[in-house]
Design a protein around this motif. Structure first.
Motif, PDB file in Angstrom:
ATOM      1  N   UNK A  16       0.804  -1.219   0.000  1.00 46.00           N
ATOM      2  CA  UNK A  16       0.000   0.000   0.000  1.00 46.00           C
ATOM      3  C   UNK A  16       0.837   1.269   0.000  1.00 46.00           C
ATOM      4  N   UNK A  17       2.130   1.135  -0.233  1.00 43.93           N
ATOM      5  CA  UNK A  17       2.985   2.311  -0.282  1.00 43.93           C
ATOM      6  C   UNK A  17       2.966   3.031  -1.612  1.00 43.93           C
ATOM      7  N   UNK A  18       2.354   2.431  -2.627  1.00 44.05           N
ATOM      8  CA  UNK A  18       2.322   3.051  -3.949  1.00 44.05           C
ATOM      9  C   UNK A  18       1.275   2.341  -4.802  1.00 44.05           C
ATOM     10  N   UNK A  19       1.026   2.884  -5.986  1.00 45.53           N
ATOM     11  CA  UNK A  19       0.226   2.220  -7.004  1.00 45.53           C
ATOM     12  C   UNK A  19      -1.167   1.827  -6.571  1.00 45.53           C
ATOM     13  N   UNK A  20      -1.582   0.632  -6.974  1.00 48.46           N
ATOM     14  CA  UNK A  20      -2.921   0.140  -6.666  1.00 48.46           C
ATOM     15  C   UNK A  20      -3.150   0.077  -5.164  1.00 48.46           C
ATOM     16  N   UNK A  35      -7.794   1.773   8.106  1.00 47.96           N
ATOM     17  CA  UNK A  35      -6.877   1.118   7.178  1.00 47.96           C
ATOM     18  C   UNK A  35      -5.508   0.887   7.813  1.00 47.96           C
ATOM     19  N   UNK A  36      -5.037  -0.359   7.731  1.00 49.17           N
ATOM     20  CA  UNK A  36      -3.651  -0.672   8.058  1.00 49.17           C
ATOM     21  C   UNK A  36      -2.882  -0.767   6.752  1.00 49.17           C
ATOM     22  N   UNK A  37      -1.933   0.132   6.598  1.00 43.91           N
ATOM     23  CA  UNK A  37      -1.093   0.212   5.404  1.00 43.91           C
ATOM     24  C   UNK A  37       0.148  -0.631   5.643  1.00 43.91           C
ATOM     25  N   UNK A  38       0.373  -1.640   4.812  1.00 44.51           N
ATOM     26  CA  UNK A  38       1.520  -2.534   4.972  1.00 44.51           C
ATOM     27  C   UNK A  38       2.392  -2.488   3.729  1.00 44.51           C
ATOM     28  N   UNK A  39       3.695  -2.378   3.939  1.00 46.61           N
ATOM     29  CA  UNK A  39       4.607  -2.345   2.793  1.00 46.61           C
ATOM     30  C   UNK A  39       6.028  -2.583   3.286  1.00 46.61           C
ATOM     31  N   UNK A  40       6.864  -3.057   2.368  1.00 47.77           N
ATOM     32  CA  UNK A  40       8.293  -3.171   2.651  1.00 47.77           C
ATOM     33  C   UNK A  40       8.964  -1.806   2.535  1.00 47.77           C
ATOM     34  N   UNK A  41       8.315  -0.895   1.816  1.00 46.91           N
ATOM     35  CA  UNK A  41       8.792   0.477   1.619  1.00 46.91           C
ATOM     36  C   UNK A  41       8.189   1.364   2.709  1.00 46.91           C
ATOM     37  N   UNK A  42       8.957   1.603   3.761  1.00 52.03           N
ATOM     38  CA  UNK A  42       8.428   2.358   4.893  1.00 52.03           C
ATOM     39  C   UNK A  42       8.083   3.791   4.514  1.00 52.03           C
ATOM     40  N   UNK A  43       8.937   4.437   3.726  1.00 54.11           N
ATOM     41  CA  UNK A  43       8.666   5.820   3.326  1.00 54.11           C
ATOM     42  C   UNK A  43       7.355   5.908   2.536  1.00 54.11           C
ATOM     43  N   UNK A  44       7.185   5.001   1.567  1.00 52.24           N
ATOM     44  CA  UNK A  44       5.967   4.996   0.769  1.00 52.24           C
ATOM     45  C   UNK A  44       4.744   4.708   1.614  1.00 52.24           C
ATOM     46  N   UNK A  45       4.868   3.759   2.515  1.00 51.55           N
ATOM     47  CA  UNK A  45       3.750   3.411   3.376  1.00 51.55           C
ATOM     48  C   UNK A  45       3.323   4.563   4.263  1.00 51.55           C
ATOM     49  N   UNK A  46       4.300   5.261   4.814  1.00 50.27           N
ATOM     50  CA  UNK A  46       3.976   6.389   5.692  1.00 50.27           C
ATOM     51  C   UNK A  46       3.391   7.555   4.894  1.00 50.27           C
ATOM     52  N   UNK A  62       2.380  -0.537   9.057  1.00 50.97           N
ATOM     53  CA  UNK A  62       3.161  -1.650   9.574  1.00 50.97           C
ATOM     54  C   UNK A  62       4.101  -2.129   8.472  1.00 50.97           C
ATOM     55  N   UNK A  63       5.355  -2.349   8.827  1.00 47.73           N
ATOM     56  CA  UNK A  63       6.329  -2.849   7.857  1.00 47.73           C
ATOM     57  C   UNK A  63       6.099  -4.335   7.656  1.00 47.73           C
ATOM     58  N   UNK A  64       6.231  -4.783   6.411  1.00 49.65           N
ATOM     59  CA  UNK A  64       6.142  -6.214   6.138  1.00 49.65           C
ATOM     60  C   UNK A  64       6.949  -6.559   4.901  1.00 49.65           C
ATOM     61  N   UNK A  65       7.580  -7.707   4.951  1.00 53.63           N
ATOM     62  CA  UNK A  65       8.125  -8.379   3.780  1.00 53.63           C
ATOM     63  C   UNK A  65       7.309  -9.648   3.639  1.00 53.63           C
ATOM     64  N   UNK A  70       7.201 -14.795   9.594  1.00 56.46           N
ATOM     65  CA  UNK A  70       7.077 -14.096  10.873  1.00 56.46           C
ATOM     66  C   UNK A  70       6.627 -12.655  10.671  1.00 56.46           C
ATOM     67  N   UNK A  71       7.139 -12.018   9.616  1.00 48.23           N
ATOM     68  CA  UNK A  71       6.753 -10.631   9.347  1.00 48.23           C
ATOM     69  C   UNK A  71       5.266 -10.545   9.001  1.00 48.23           C
ATOM     70  N   UNK A  72       4.768 -11.521   8.262  1.00 49.80           N
ATOM     71  CA  UNK A  72       3.345 -11.535   7.902  1.00 49.80           C
ATOM     72  C   UNK A  72       2.481 -11.788   9.136  1.00 49.80           C
TER      73      UNK A  72
END
Length: 257
Positions: A16-20, A35-46, A62-65, A70-72
């Motif tokens: 959810x840090x970019x695009x769709x 909404x909980x925004x999850x992404x590996x890209x912290x800057x984009x997510x924030x 929330x950061x996720x890979x 475990x991250x999921x």
């Protein structure tokens, strides 16, 4: 915000840090979801969180890979801890992994990169989302597949992506059947070409042009990310209460030929 389709619901959106994903976060918020925004890209997510809040919505990051179990698991746990429940999960995180060559030239590295995010990542997310939804007795999952999950695409470099997205459609159908009597619906959206960074990257690599992208669709143009987000919001809502197991093409009639 005014709210409508998703009043009182909690939506978790990966990628959810970019695009769709970012557009879907804004659409779901506008329809009343937290909404909980999850992404590996912290800057984009924030940035997405800031946009949702600026529009009057409620969101957290929330950061996720999605390749990491475990991250999921932590992502789902953080969502429930923050908002109290999980009503709508949108598994959108994906990569294009283009540029390797024709089918016989695809490297194992490229294959694994595509499968790791586009297919196994969706499986990890569904596994932990379903566990939580079973506990509360309800929920809706929408996986973001692609028209490449419904038909072949006449282009080089994309066979791993096509295989992964067909896999996402298969996971969607299998889970919809398994949990049909558990109060959980599982669907997929299958977009055509959407003007996102992923498409821009394919254009910059010379794989396609904007004109070719538009020409794929009988409607005569490519989609905007929010158009996909609106389809996701509807599938996530109680308005789609009898819809499950559906890979919905949102493609300007591309697959109607």
């Amino acid at each position: 915000m005014a709210g409508s389709l998703l009043d009182g619901k909690v939506a978790l959106i990966t990628g959810a840090g970019s695009g769709i994903g970012a557009a879907t976060a804004l659409v779901c918020s506008r329809h009343g979801a937290k909404v909980m925004v999850a992404d590996i890209d912290e800057d984009g997510g924030r940035r997405t969180v800031a946009e949702v809040r600026a529009a009057g919505g409620e969101a957290a990051f929330v950061w996720v890979d999605v390749r990491q179990a475990r991250a999921v698991e932590d992502m789902v746990g953080s969502t429930v801890e923050r908002f109290g429940r999980l009503d709508c999960a949108v598994n959108n995180a994906g990569v294009d992994t283009a540029g390797d060559g024709r089918f016989h030239e695809v490297s194992e590295e490229s294959w694994d990169a595509s499968m790791g995010v586009n297919l196994k990542g969706v499986w990890w997310c569904m596994k932990h989302e379903l566990t939580r939804m079973l506990e509360q007795g309800s929920g809706s999952i929408v996986n973001v597949a692609s028209v490449a999950g419904l038909v072949g695409i006449e282009a080089p470099f994309v066979s791993p992506y096509i295989a992964a997205k067909h896999g996402v459609v298969g996971l969607t159908r299998a889970a919809a059947l398994e949990y049909a009597t558990s109060g959980i619906r599982v669907n997929a959206v299958c977009p055509g070409a959407v003007r996102t960074q992923m498409v821009d990257d394919l254009i910059s690599q010379g794989i396609m042009t904007l004109e070719q992208t538009a020409a794929y669709h009988p409607i005569g143009r490519y989609a905007g990310p929010a158009e996909i987000g609106e389809a996701i919001a509807w599938l996530s809502s109680d308005a789609a209460s009898f819809v499950t197991g559906v890979p919905m093409a949102v493609d300007g009639a591309m697959t109607a030929r």
